[in-house]
Design a protein around this motif. Structure first.
Motif, short mmCIF file in Angstrom:
data_model
loop_
_atom_site.label_atom_id
_atom_site.label_comp_id
_atom_site.label_asym_id
_atom_site.label_seq_id
_atom_site.Cartn_x
_atom_site.Cartn_y
_atom_site.Cartn_z
N SER B 61 0.80 -1.22 0.00
CA SER B 61 0.00 0.00 0.00
C SER B 61 0.84 1.27 0.00
N HIS B 62 2.11 1.14 -0.30
CA HIS B 62 2.96 2.34 -0.32
C HIS B 62 4.15 2.06 -1.23
N ALA B 63 4.05 2.56 -2.46
CA ALA B 63 5.14 2.34 -3.43
C ALA B 63 5.15 3.50 -4.43
N HIS B 64 6.34 3.95 -4.73
CA HIS B 64 6.50 5.04 -5.69
C HIS B 64 6.86 4.45 -7.04
N ILE B 65 5.98 4.61 -8.01
CA ILE B 65 6.21 3.99 -9.32
C ILE B 65 6.12 5.03 -10.42
N GLU B 66 7.15 5.03 -11.23
CA GLU B 66 7.20 5.92 -12.40
C GLU B 66 6.85 7.36 -11.97
N GLN B 67 7.38 7.69 -10.80
CA GLN B 67 7.00 8.96 -10.19
C GLN B 67 8.15 9.95 -10.30
N LEU B 68 7.80 11.18 -10.70
CA LEU B 68 8.77 12.26 -10.77
C LEU B 68 8.91 12.84 -9.37
N SER B 69 10.15 12.90 -8.89
CA SER B 69 10.33 13.50 -7.56
C SER B 69 10.21 15.01 -7.66
N ALA B 70 10.05 15.64 -6.51
CA ALA B 70 9.96 17.11 -6.50
C ALA B 70 11.25 17.72 -7.03
N ALA B 71 12.35 16.97 -6.89
CA ALA B 71 13.64 17.46 -7.41
C ALA B 71 13.76 17.22 -8.91
N GLY B 72 12.74 16.63 -9.50
CA GLY B 72 12.76 16.45 -10.94
C GLY B 72 13.41 15.16 -11.41
N ILE B 73 13.64 14.24 -10.50
CA ILE B 73 14.23 12.94 -10.89
C ILE B 73 13.10 11.93 -11.10
N MET B 74 13.13 11.26 -12.24
CA MET B 74 12.18 10.18 -12.47
C MET B 74 12.76 8.94 -11.83
N ASN B 75 11.95 8.20 -11.10
CA ASN B 75 12.55 7.04 -10.47
C ASN B 75 12.77 5.92 -11.47
N ALA B 76 13.47 4.88 -11.03
CA ALA B 76 14.05 3.94 -11.97
C ALA B 76 13.04 3.04 -12.66
N ASP B 77 11.87 2.89 -12.07
CA ASP B 77 10.95 1.89 -12.61
C ASP B 77 9.83 2.46 -13.46
N THR B 78 9.35 1.64 -14.36
CA THR B 78 8.07 1.90 -15.03
C THR B 78 7.00 1.09 -14.29
N PHE B 79 5.76 1.34 -14.61
CA PHE B 79 4.72 0.50 -14.02
C PHE B 79 4.94 -0.96 -14.38
N GLU B 80 5.45 -1.19 -15.55
CA GLU B 80 5.68 -2.59 -15.92
C GLU B 80 6.78 -3.21 -15.06
N SER B 81 7.94 -2.56 -15.02
CA SER B 81 9.05 -3.17 -14.26
C SER B 81 8.70 -3.29 -12.78
N ALA B 82 8.06 -2.27 -12.26
CA ALA B 82 7.74 -2.29 -10.83
C ALA B 82 6.74 -3.39 -10.49
N THR B 83 5.69 -3.50 -11.30
CA THR B 83 4.66 -4.50 -10.95
C THR B 83 5.13 -5.91 -11.27
N VAL B 84 5.98 -6.05 -12.26
CA VAL B 84 6.57 -7.38 -12.50
C VAL B 84 7.40 -7.79 -11.28
N SER B 85 8.21 -6.87 -10.79
CA SER B 85 9.03 -7.22 -9.62
C SER B 85 8.14 -7.51 -8.42
N ALA B 86 7.07 -6.74 -8.26
CA ALA B 86 6.13 -7.01 -7.17
C ALA B 86 5.57 -8.42 -7.29
N ALA B 87 5.15 -8.76 -8.49
CA ALA B 87 4.54 -10.07 -8.72
C ALA B 87 5.53 -11.19 -8.40
N PHE B 88 6.77 -11.02 -8.82
CA PHE B 88 7.77 -12.04 -8.50
C PHE B 88 7.92 -12.19 -7.00
N GLY B 89 7.64 -11.14 -6.27
CA GLY B 89 7.75 -11.21 -4.81
C GLY B 89 6.47 -11.62 -4.12
#
Ligand SMILES: [Zn+2]
Ligand SMILES: [Zn+2]
Ligand SMILES: [Zn+2]
Ligand SMILES: [Zn+2]
Ligand SMILES: [Zn+2]
Ligand SMILES: [Zn+2]
Ligand SMILES: [Zn+2]
Ligand SMILES: [Zn+2]
Lengths: 468, 468, 468, 468
Positions: B61-89
């Motif tokens: 219930s708490h995950a940052h996905i494909e989210q632009l930080s306030a500092a302007g950095i896009m985090n490393a995952d896409t919704f695909e990569s993030a949810t695939v990794s979630a599913a594997f877990g």
């Protein structure tokens, strides 16, 4: 006939300290107490105090005098009128503020208030320095220098639009206090909560004075105390929390002290004798009872008395903040102001002691020794005015109030000696009244005459006290 | 031969809910669970789960996905990569953020994240709406409308330069949540304290990653909790306090709940399995373990476990916030950044459940039912995804993870399926691993293959849950 | 027509566990639940539960049945009458006492109660062993042996003249429990305080039943809890505190649990639905509402509900202790007894669940899942009757109560199936009623008929549960 | 030459009260203080106190003198030896016990102790009446009568085999105290827990003195405090809890006081300067450090200092209980006693003040005013000996100790003036020593001479004090 040994003797009264109450003469040589005893040898002048109480003059450690508010309103008193009224009420030392506003240089501010006090004060005084603008220069240069000059306490506001200090600069100030050995005093209320309440109340037309009490939601006090205490603990800096008004606030303080934190706290007569209900008057009249934080409930009064009894709160000050009930003061925004337009504050220098004497001594709550402690000795110690001030002891300044414990007075506006023009306690009947008052051996009040001349009060340079 | 009755059966595993653990077949028709029982009639497809555990898929219930930080950095995952990794877990539902920055219109923000998720997600999802700009329009129009559309939770930050919401607008948001029936989630740390610590640490040359942990002084957590709880109580609004890291913070929550306040709270694996000592690595490497709040001490870990055991904390989420250890992420400011220049956050979607399974089930701390509760059922209930999600129950979505309780895995960076490139838990040996995972009846993970196609996850509209 | 697969199916009801509520059929093979699902294949017998709730049968973990009091009064029920009344109220498991008195050998006591239960019980049962005489033999030989035989809980009294166990022998019993892996349950009230109050009240002529409530001064509860918890902590022994009645008592428990101590606690319907005011009836009639501890105030009721909500209290039992309002029971000392002469206790097995269903489900306080937890699942787990008892799960005993949530019943004395002859809840109108009840797959209650034969209940051997 | 005005003057010392410290002469006329001041006129005799501290003589409110223990052992001191040793240590008032044993008539007991004290005491004294046998006559007749005769305090034991008072008679005593206006003092430890620990330790061969500390499990203190406070609250009776030894005990007291309960408490030097480790000596030697409760840990010492600082504990007494380390005392059961056979108690009248002066004044912990308060003023006030005793004030008895703050003394057994033959503080080097001591204006100690004659001390009749 024997040669007089002392300059002045107060004969045969009951002397009280926080420890002892006994019958004795009090002998004064020059400005200080020379001896306390039975049958002391004669003095040049003698005051008959039989049947009276001989108490240390009050120390009022929180009073706004000749101070410009952030909103640009000058309060009703001068140093002369304020200290005269204090003296009539049995108070012989006062700590008002040297109040910086944003953009002002602190040394200049202090110099300005020095000049005002020097001109007007009839009793001795020190200053708390209000910091509203924590510039690098203020924090790193001015505070250390001024503390060294004897201004060993700083006050900050956590609320009020043009005064409030946010958490980050507050930490700078706490650190400056820590490194200089100054006490940090605080008006601690949560600014955002109050501002939000005000905004919503006014938007809905709840504008009468009584809504002022609503706007200061109870939680705004305990929250700010917790935050301030947390930051002070981080810096290991002693703090004095001003004008505790709620049971929850008192509990936060008790818990912090129980953890060994250096937290001191005061309350004021308005929180012990008034309630929010007092603001509920027709028209704008409730404005006369408006102060911040507002008076609360009877149950809070009980909680504050208990906190005083337990030592969780150590002092009772007046928070004298006088505004006339006219267009120069409370009604500056017109005869029908909304509560946000009304200056906050009550006169209190004169009645602080009579109100508390009546409650504590005449009615017996906590008793005479505790009355002396809460109103004189403890503030003198906490702010490092002791041993000069705050007690009847050999070598101490002869600042003494002689009380008639049986005199009954019904309070009326016109009886007051300050310039506010009213008192929120009008109509109350009090038992016990200061009939003569001495400052450094001079009789400054005798019955209803003030014998002191403006400017005869002296500045009291202080080092760090409990904070050092 | 008998006609198949169900679409799919998982045969002979040990099924667990927060209440019961028993051996049974789990039968699925379409996307939902049709029956749980012994010797159920045949299905079109059968999975042999003998010796395995059949658990509800995790709800993170708490995950940052494909989210632009306030500092302007896009985090490393896409919704695909993030949810695939979630599913594997073993996680089958995720609640990332639709993150407003100052100046953005909330409906557009939500629409944008909807589009990203729709394209990429392989598991079902909802959104928390991050409010950074509490304009009148946002608070009075957008929040009520979007909550009605199924976005029944709001997140705010009390710290971070361009995200933080001050007390006054926070009250506006709390009230909007109250009136809309949405949960209010918070990253609660005192901004001023942290900013002051950072300023002083950097000024003195304490720039290594380990000083990040120092800068988040412990009191900054408990203070912010107390303040937030006070404001929420004023509004009578339920709140969820994210990522509790200290014993003092947990105590504030316990006390608030004991007073009957509607306070919920989570912690994350990094606070249960890491300490501040993990940031103390040569050069910039400690940056890999940097998150906010930082991991604390072993004694805090114990306090958090106890708070989970007592129900003071109700959920464990990942706070997945992936930044690569290179110039696109942690080292954006160069190979020798000061700690303030390093993006905060750790990958966590994939290992949340294996880490907790190992600790709670294999090593026995709190046990299997509590593992299911903390990682799936409780978050589903609190965020109103239950009864669709979070439990193995007739009629619920067939979101199921089949665990081999005996499989031992030694974690390595290259094993991970997200795009972060490292995991702070590399080198740990864990016992217990999800070997097959189903989402709405579809097998999406089978051994080390992901069978789901990007975009096959669905949005979960939610009404208010515990907050309503 | 298809061959029946199951012995019995309950079709189309709403099934509830502490986690989930869903519509499903519940299939039973032999004595246990075989499957839960939609559209399950046919059974030999089918019960139509559409519109009904299908709940686990209640577990009543505190009931006095066919028990001789220390004062020598046999209570009103036999195992048959008591368990029939329990079954009518939706309860399918009960834990009465095997009550040692001073001088009795514990194995004989247990054997005697076994014989009584075996003859009469229509539902399954276990025993708590009451220890009144902590001889060396009892503590060192009998307790370990009997715990091994499945009697994994001990009860002691800290008050009552011939039952109370003083601190020193109590430590012996706590240690025996610790070493055997048994739970220690306690009636914890300060004996000296109650005795002193009784002595003074009677001496002054305050003899009416309502003074019973006065005699159990509130502090006698919290004091005994603190003392017991302190001793249990010394031994590291889990304890169950019976029938919490005061807010202060609940607070002591919350604090102890917050310190990580293994403290469990129950309350009873009489403390949630009655007050001390109920004892204030003309003549001796108040005796019907006399139990120990006495019902307290509305504010205590609120505190207990909150403690249940927070998990500080985990179960609600009946403390069924039936005495007829005649010369065999309450009036054994004549028609005008003083309160000390009146046997303490109320009937409760039958109405425990309907009262709580009405409050928790029909009126909505805490809800259906929590109703199931507090009345069935939690006691089953704490006393190690789970997974056989306490939940609707595959493999569990088919102990099921089918409730009509809409049926309204106005309680009357003559409606009750126990032998007490009255109920303290007569006149209350309750919504929700158990219409059919199954024990191990047998329908034992159908409407207003009991179909079970005396002695058809079985003994449940238990190992240590949460205490182990 | 001028005529002498006073009988005696102490010239030029630094006088201290709990409020003030100042340089002054102290003039004495007859038995009382006549004046305090600078340059007082001459007296018949003058003592040069320049460079010295002039302090109120100590008030030791807990000392066992010439008292027969319940086990039948007479302790080592007579009133003469005990009070001489007290005087050498700067103590001028003592409150020993008039100790009833079971079967004794209280008036006779008091008369007997009166006779002993009258014969031997060299300083003034009062009595606490120990009640071991709360007969109706004792409670209803003797206590009220004796309180009226000036014995306004009662002591009870909650442990010790032949002394302990159970809860029910304790309530009778509390009520008698309440109705008579007497203080109730208590040795509060849980008897059952200690007895159980002793039984088990001895059974396993743990017989050395150090196991005495183990046998008094920490919880036995906090538990008994809670129980006693609960009962006192029921009766609304003020209590004084003797010899607090644990942090948990101090916390129970703080909480009770925070609730407004009339709870007072003391600790003793042995709990501030010794630990359980001191009992761990070869052979039986540890017996010399055995007292009840036992010394605890360094962390408890810190907690007790903080409790003194916060006012949670108000006094420090000696609990002087002298037993020689020979066959008349500690070794009455032979040279190798088990710890249960060893009389509990330490000598303390003589070193209480020097130990505390060294810690509080010379080493600076809490300071001189607090030293005066804790050792003289507060006990005088609590037991209603003030204003005669406990402070240097006009009109008070001239009970004065003149301290050389620079004198260093290394403690040795042979230096002591009591009859115990050893001191548990031998070998310690203390800074600060009382060089002259006055009782009612008489110089009783001058250097190492005692000038007072046996029986010159007077009985101090007291009314109720804080308890009234
Ligand atoms: Zn203020
Ligand atoms: Zn002010
Ligand atoms: Zn965060
Ligand atoms: Zn986050
Ligand atoms: Zn009971
Ligand atoms: Zn019972
Ligand atoms: Zn003692
Ligand atoms: Zn003693």
């Amino acid at each position: 006939m024997t040669e007089p040994v002392y300059d002045l003797i107060i004969r045969g009264g009951r002397v009280a300290t926080t420890t002892d109450v006994f019958e004795a003469d009090v002998a004064i040589s020059g400005e200080t107490i020379a001896a306390v005893g039975k049958g002391l040898p004669p003095a040049k002048r003698e005051i008959d105090a039989r049947g009276k109480l001989v108490l240390p003059g009050g120390v009022d450690s929180h009073a706004h005098i000749e101070q410009l508010s952030a909103a640009g309103i000058m309060n009703a008193d001068t140093f002369e009128s304020a200290t005269v009224s204090a003296a009539f009420g049995g108070t012989t030392t006062v700590i008002p503020f040297a109040a910086q506003h944003v953009g002002m240089k602190l040394p200049q501010v202090v110099e300005d208030y020095h000049a005002l006090a020097k001109k007007g004060a009839v009793i001795d005084y020190a200053f708390h320095m209000i910091i509203a603008d924590a510039t690098k220069e203020t924090v790193e240069e001015h505070i250390p220098a001024l503390v060294k000059q004897g201004h060993a306490s700083i006050k900050i506001f956590m609320t009020y639009d043009r005064l409030k200090v946010d958490d980050e600069p507050l930490l700078d100030i706490l650190l400056a206090a820590r490194q200089s050995g100054a006490m940090l005093c605080a008006h601690a209320e949560n600014h955002g909560i109050i501002a939000w309440m005000v905004k919503r109340l006014l938007a809905r037309g709840y504008t009468m004075p009584k809504y002022h009490a609503v706007s200061h939601a109870r939680v705004s006090e305990a929250e700010a105390f917790t935050r301030l205490i947390g930051m002070a603990a981080l810096i290991d800096q002693p703090i004095m929390i001003f004008h505790v008004s709620t049971a929850e606030g008192a509990k936060v303080i008790r818990d912090a002290r129980g953890q060994g934190l250096k937290v001191f706290a005061e309350t004021c007569p308005q929180y012990l004798f008034l309630t929010a209900g007092d603001l509920d008057k027709p028209g704008a009249e409730g404005a006369k009872w408006m102060c911040s934080p507002p008076p609360r409930t009877h149950s809070d009064q009980e909680a504050l008395w208990q906190a005083l009894s337990l030592g969780d709160l150590q002092t009772i000050s007046s928070d004298h903040a006088p505004y006339r009930y006219d267009e120069t003061g409370k009604l500056r925004a017109g005869p029908n102001p909304n509560f946000k337009q009304v200056a906050n504050g009550l006169p209190g220098l004169e009645l602080r002691l009579p109100l508390l004497f009546d409650a504590m001594v005449s009615k017996g709550r906590l008793g005479l020794e505790k009355f002396v402690e809460l109103t004189a000795t403890a503030p003198a110690k906490i702010y490092n005015l002791h041993p000069r001030k705050g007690s009847i002891a050999v070598g101490a300044d002869a600042d003494i109030a002689i009380w008639d414990p049986n005199r009954e007075v019904t309070i009326a506006d016109e009886m007051m000696h300050d310039l506010t023009g009213y008192t929120p306690f009008a109509g109350r009947k009090l038992r016990g009244w200061p009939v003569s008052v001495l400052s450094r051996g001079r009789v400054i009040i005798e019955g209803n005459k003030c014998l002191a001349s403006a400017g005869s009060g002296k500045f009291l340079a202080r080092s760090g006290g409990e904070a050092a």
